[in-house]
Design an enzyme around this catalytic site. Structure first.
Site, PDB file in Angstrom:
ATOM      1  N   SER A  71     -20.024  13.029  63.374  1.00 25.28           N
ATOM      2  CA  SER A  71     -21.245  13.709  62.910  1.00 25.28           C
ATOM      3  C   SER A  71     -21.928  13.040  61.724  1.00 25.28           C
ATOM      4  O   SER A  71     -23.044  13.438  61.373  1.00 25.28           O
ATOM      5  CB  SER A  71     -20.931  15.153  62.560  1.00 25.28           C
ATOM      6  N   LYS A  74     -25.289  11.830  62.418  1.00 30.58           N
ATOM      7  CA  LYS A  74     -26.457  12.731  62.415  1.00 30.58           C
ATOM      8  C   LYS A  74     -27.417  12.377  61.281  1.00 30.58           C
ATOM      9  O   LYS A  74     -28.612  12.652  61.356  1.00 30.58           O
ATOM     10  CB  LYS A  74     -26.001  14.193  62.304  1.00 30.58           C
ATOM     11  N   TYR A 196     -26.780  11.170  72.258  1.00 34.98           N
ATOM     12  CA  TYR A 196     -25.975  11.904  71.269  1.00 34.98           C
ATOM     13  C   TYR A 196     -24.512  11.426  71.274  1.00 34.98           C
ATOM     14  O   TYR A 196     -23.927  11.149  70.222  1.00 34.98           O
ATOM     15  CB  TYR A 196     -26.061  13.412  71.546  1.00 34.98           C
ATOM     16  N   TYR A 248     -21.218  21.853  57.170  1.00 40.02           N
ATOM     17  CA  TYR A 248     -21.169  22.994  58.089  1.00 40.02           C
ATOM     18  C   TYR A 248     -20.967  24.309  57.335  1.00 40.02           C
ATOM     19  O   TYR A 248     -21.555  24.511  56.279  1.00 40.02           O
ATOM     20  CB  TYR A 248     -20.074  22.803  59.152  1.00 40.02           C
ATOM     21  N   VAL A 266     -15.895  14.779  62.490  1.00 39.33           N
ATOM     22  CA  VAL A 266     -14.543  15.132  62.940  1.00 39.33           C
ATOM     23  C   VAL A 266     -13.615  13.926  63.105  1.00 39.33           C
ATOM     24  O   VAL A 266     -12.433  14.097  63.389  1.00 39.33           O
ATOM     25  CB  VAL A 266     -14.531  15.988  64.237  1.00 39.33           C
TER      26      VAL A 266
HETATM   27  N1  GLN Z   1     -18.666  14.576  68.790  1.00 34.42           N
HETATM   28  C1  GLN Z   1     -18.497  15.789  68.046  1.00 34.42           C
HETATM   29  C2  GLN Z   1     -19.084  16.933  68.836  1.00 34.42           C
HETATM   30  O1  GLN Z   1     -20.130  16.757  69.370  1.00 34.42           O
HETATM   31  C3  GLN Z   1     -19.155  15.674  66.700  1.00 34.42           C
HETATM   32  C4  GLN Z   1     -18.915  16.887  65.857  1.00 34.42           C
HETATM   33  C5  GLN Z   1     -18.533  16.593  64.417  1.00 34.42           C
HETATM   34  O2  GLN Z   1     -18.225  15.473  63.999  1.00 34.42           O
HETATM   35  N2  GLN Z   1     -18.486  17.651  63.650  1.00 34.42           N
HETATM   36  O3  GLN Z   1     -18.523  18.001  68.923  1.00 34.42           O
END
Ligand code: GLN
Length: 312
Positions: A71, A74, A196, A248, A266
């Site tokens: 993420s 992003k 994505y 988050y 993650v």
């Molecule tokens: N690839 C993960 C997902 O889409 C990314 C989420 C994350 O890093 N929080 O669930």
């Protein structure tokens, strides 16, 4: 005062100390296991890096080892979309914290397919839609952008992670279809998800990540290349949303205990922007229940506390 630039040796020592303690502390948390390619990552990896606006990078532990940025991608996606789409983007995605897990679906239905912010999965999928719609090859554009910012041609996707993301991406597909049903996705769901998953699967090291995001600490200008990556206004906006939503549903607690704009993934990475001074990156795979790296949080909290880096 520029705390980071004026105390080089003391800071290098602090990084080594903090890394030493964190990497030896009993491990709490759990390595992401929603896809096999991430579940296999060694839990004991631990890296810490700090890039300052003069281009110096101080590092400790596994700071040069590439990991799945997940993420954290992003942030790059959002900046690229802001460059390309301009303010119209904010008609289609919000700027409020969600208070929900990053992959939650319920809020998106209540709010008619408009994601709360660009850093939850729905928001990043929406941003991916704008990239797919505005570039002939959004994946290539994304990769070139990140390579340019990090000054590293080696940044690339991990093909095993990419294949796993796609195979286990039902929840992200559900988010995309829900937005499509509300008329908030322009491109084909399949193409949007392909972008994505591609950006989530990128691998970078702590040092590369810290270097690549320096423009957010420098009012939009990358200090190494002199490139105006975003306007000062947009750098401010990205940092503002990172402060409220980058961690988050733990963003409030992070603001309370650290006080820096930050983004987690993650894969176990966390980047924290120190406006006017530099960027910190920490990496350790085990995650807490919010999906944030437990050791990463401990290292950044300690470093920001010791050096007094909070923006508040
Ligand atoms: N690839 C993960 C997902 O889409 C990314 C989420 C994350 O890093 N929080 O669930």
């Amino acid at each position: 005062m520029n705390i980071l630039a004026d105390n080089g040796a003391a800071i290098a020592q602090a990084l080594r100390d903090i890394h030493h303690h964190a990497s030896r502390a009993p491990s709490t948390g759990k390595v992401a296991d929603y896809i096999p390619a991430l579940a296999r990552v060694e839990a004991s990896h631990c890296g810490l890096a700090l890039a300052t606006l003069d281009g110096e990078v101080q590092a400790a532990g596994d700071a040069e080892r590439p990991f799945s940025i997940q993420s954290i991608s992003k942030v790059f996606g959002l900046v690229l979309a802001m460059q390309r789409v301009g303010d119209d983007l904010w008609q289609r995605v919000g700027m409020e914290p969600s208070g929900q897990p990053f992959n939650s679906i319920v809020q998106l239905e209540w709010e008619h397919g408009i994601p709360r912010n660009p850093f939850i999965n729905a928001g990043a999928i929406l941003v991916s839609d704008t990239l797919v719609s505005h570039f002939s090859s959004s994946r290539q554009a994304f990769l070139s952008f990140v390579r340019r910012l990090s000054a590293s041609e080696c940044c690339d996707v991990n093909e095993a992670v990419l294949a796993s993301e796609a195979r286990h991406g039902s929840r992200n597909a559900a988010l995309a279809h829900l937005m499509k049903s509300f008329g908030n996705l322009e491109a084909e769901v399949e193409d949007v998800l392909a972008h994505y998953f591609f950006q989530c699967s990128l691998e970078m090291s702590c040092s590369e990540l810290a270097r690549s995001l320096l423009f957010l600490a420098n009012r939009g200008v990358h200090p190494l290349s002199g490139e105006q990556v975003t306007t000062a206004r947009d750098a401010h906006r990205v940092n503002a949303i990172l402060s409220t939503s980058g961690m988050y549903d733990q963003s409030g607690q992070f603001a309370f205990s650290v006080g820096l704009p930050a983004k987690s993934g993650v894969g176990g990475g966390i980047v924290a922007i120190v406006p006017g001074q530099g960027v910190i990156t920490a990496w350790s795979p085990p995650l807490n229940r919010h999906g944030n790296s437990t050791r990463g949080l401990a290292m950044i909290t300690e470093l920001a506390g010791r050096l007094g880096l909070s923006i508040y």
